[in-house]
Structure formats: structure tokens, C-alpha cells
Design a protein around this motif. Structure first.
Motif, short mmCIF file in Angstrom:
data_model
loop_
_atom_site.label_atom_id
_atom_site.label_comp_id
_atom_site.label_asym_id
_atom_site.label_seq_id
_atom_site.Cartn_x
_atom_site.Cartn_y
_atom_site.Cartn_z
N ILE A 148 0.84 -1.21 0.00
CA ILE A 148 0.00 0.00 0.00
C ILE A 148 0.87 1.26 0.00
CG2 ILE A 148 -1.63 1.34 1.41
CD1 ILE A 148 -2.85 -0.87 -0.35
N LEU A 149 1.99 1.24 0.71
CA LEU A 149 2.88 2.40 0.69
C LEU A 149 3.44 2.63 -0.71
CD1 LEU A 149 4.71 1.86 4.08
CD2 LEU A 149 3.38 3.89 3.45
N GLU A 150 3.74 1.55 -1.43
CA GLU A 150 4.20 1.69 -2.82
C GLU A 150 3.10 2.29 -3.69
OE1 GLU A 150 6.86 -1.39 -4.60
OE2 GLU A 150 6.33 -2.49 -2.78
N GLU A 151 1.87 1.82 -3.48
CA GLU A 151 0.72 2.36 -4.21
C GLU A 151 0.56 3.85 -3.91
OE1 GLU A 151 -2.65 1.78 -6.76
OE2 GLU A 151 -1.21 0.26 -6.15
N MET A 152 0.69 4.21 -2.64
CA MET A 152 0.57 5.61 -2.24
C MET A 152 1.64 6.47 -2.91
SD MET A 152 -0.38 5.27 1.80
CE MET A 152 -0.50 7.03 2.13
#
Length: 199
Positions: A148-152
Motif C-alpha cells: 500500500i505504501l508503494e501504491e501511495m
């Protein structure tokens, strides 16, 4: 020895030789719709899944309604019909929330992020990411947190917020460092530095 596992969704009850009862037509529409979707045959998938949704609706089968709505959301998302995808996912969400189906809600939130990104609605996409981060934190799921951090980071880059994208990559680096993945951590640090250098 075979290494190919059968998809759990494709496992059905063993056929009974004496059973002449016809298969459930609503379930047949649903299964057919999923097959069409997997094969990229979106118009046929939409028709079959819509028919299944109507059938589940008439029965008051909430789980069936949620599943058919979810699959229709996938069809709309694949066709970049973001408004309709959002409506189907929200209907599925309402049922999953009522049934307290946390795993389905996590899967739906991932799809909602795709919808919001498709609509260039970056604030809603980030808000949904933050909700997912909270779920992953409570479930002690570092892998989900990193995803999710990569997506963000990508959403921040799309929206032109390079500083926050770099921060997201640095957070990923720190998580990898905690697990002694030093090489991977350094690669994320470099991504953050590259973003800031261009900014």
C-alpha cells in the motif's frame, strides 16, 4: 508429481449419478460471467453477471448479491467505466460491512483505489490507502503495508506531490531495514532520492 494446484473456486461437489436435478441457473450465470471476465469477454460477462445479480436479488441472497456486484465492478473497471464500477463496489461494500467480512472489505478497498486513480480522485485514493494501512497495521501485515505504501507513492507522483512520494518510499525502506533486507531498503532510499533530485 504435479505442481499445479486447482483453483479453490473451481472445486465443486462430486457428481451424484442418480441426481437428475438441474443445476442452479443463477449460479450458472454467475460462473459463466466470471469465465467471460477472465477471458476478457466483457460484454458477455456483464450480461451473465447482471442476470446472476437479478437472480440473487430476487432470492434475497446477500452473499450472492455482494459477489455478483463485485464481479460487475471488475467488468466495469476493466472497461474503464469508473462511475459504474464504483456503484457496484459500493453495493458489495455495504453487504460486506453488514456481514463484517473484513477480508472481502480489504479486497474491495484495493479495487476502490484503482477506481479513484482512474477518476484522478487522488484524495479519495489516498484516504482509502490510509484505511488499508490501518487494517494492515492491526493485522500485523508488513507485506500488505509495503504494497500500500508503494501504491501511495505512485498516487502521490500522479498527483504531483513528489515530497510525499519520497516519504512513502523512505517508509518502505525503513520497514525492509527492520527485516534486515538492506539491499532492498537501499533501493527504496535511492528511489526517494531520485524523486527529490528531479523535484
Amino acid at each position: 508429481m504435479t505442481t499445479t494446484l486447482q483453483n479453490i473456486d473451481s472445486i465443486g461437489p462430486l457428481a451424484d449419478g442418480n441426481n437428475t436435478e438441474p443445476a442452479d441457473p443463477v449460479r450458472a450465470d454467475y460462473d459463466e460471467g466470471r469465465r467471460f471476465l477472465q477471458n476478457g469477454e466483457y460484454p458477455q460477462a456483464a450480461v451473465s453477471l447482471h442476470n446472476a445479480l437479478v437472480g440473487f436479488d430476487e432470492r434475497g441472497d446477500e452473499a450472492g448479491i455482494a459477489n455478483a456486484s463485485n464481479q460487475l465492478g471488475h467488468v466495469c473497471l476493466a472497461r474503464k467505466e469508473f462511475k459504474q464500477a464504483l456503484e457496484h463496489y459500493q453495493r458489495a461494500w455495504g453487504i460486506c460491512e453488514k456481514l463484517q467480512d473484513q477480508m472481502s472489505m480489504i479486497a474491495l478497498q484495493k479495487k476502490l483505489i484503482e477506481v479513484f486513480r482512474g477518476q484522478n480522485n487522488y484524495p479519495k485514493a489516498i484516504e482509502t490507502c490510509l484505511n488499508l494501512l490501518d487494517s494492515y497495521h492491526h493485522n500485523n501485515d508488513p507485506r500488505g503495508t509495503v504494497e500500500i505504501l508503494e501504491e501511495m507513492a505512485l498516487i502521490y507522483l500522479d498527483s504531483g506531490n513528489k515530497g510525499k512520494a519520497a516519504d512513502a518510499y523512505r517508509t518502505v525502506a525503513s520497514i525492509h531495514r527492520n527485516f534486515r533486507h538492506h539491499g532492498i531498503a537501499e533501493s527504496y532510499e535511492k528511489k526517494a532520492e531520485d524523486i527529490e533530485r528531479v523535484a
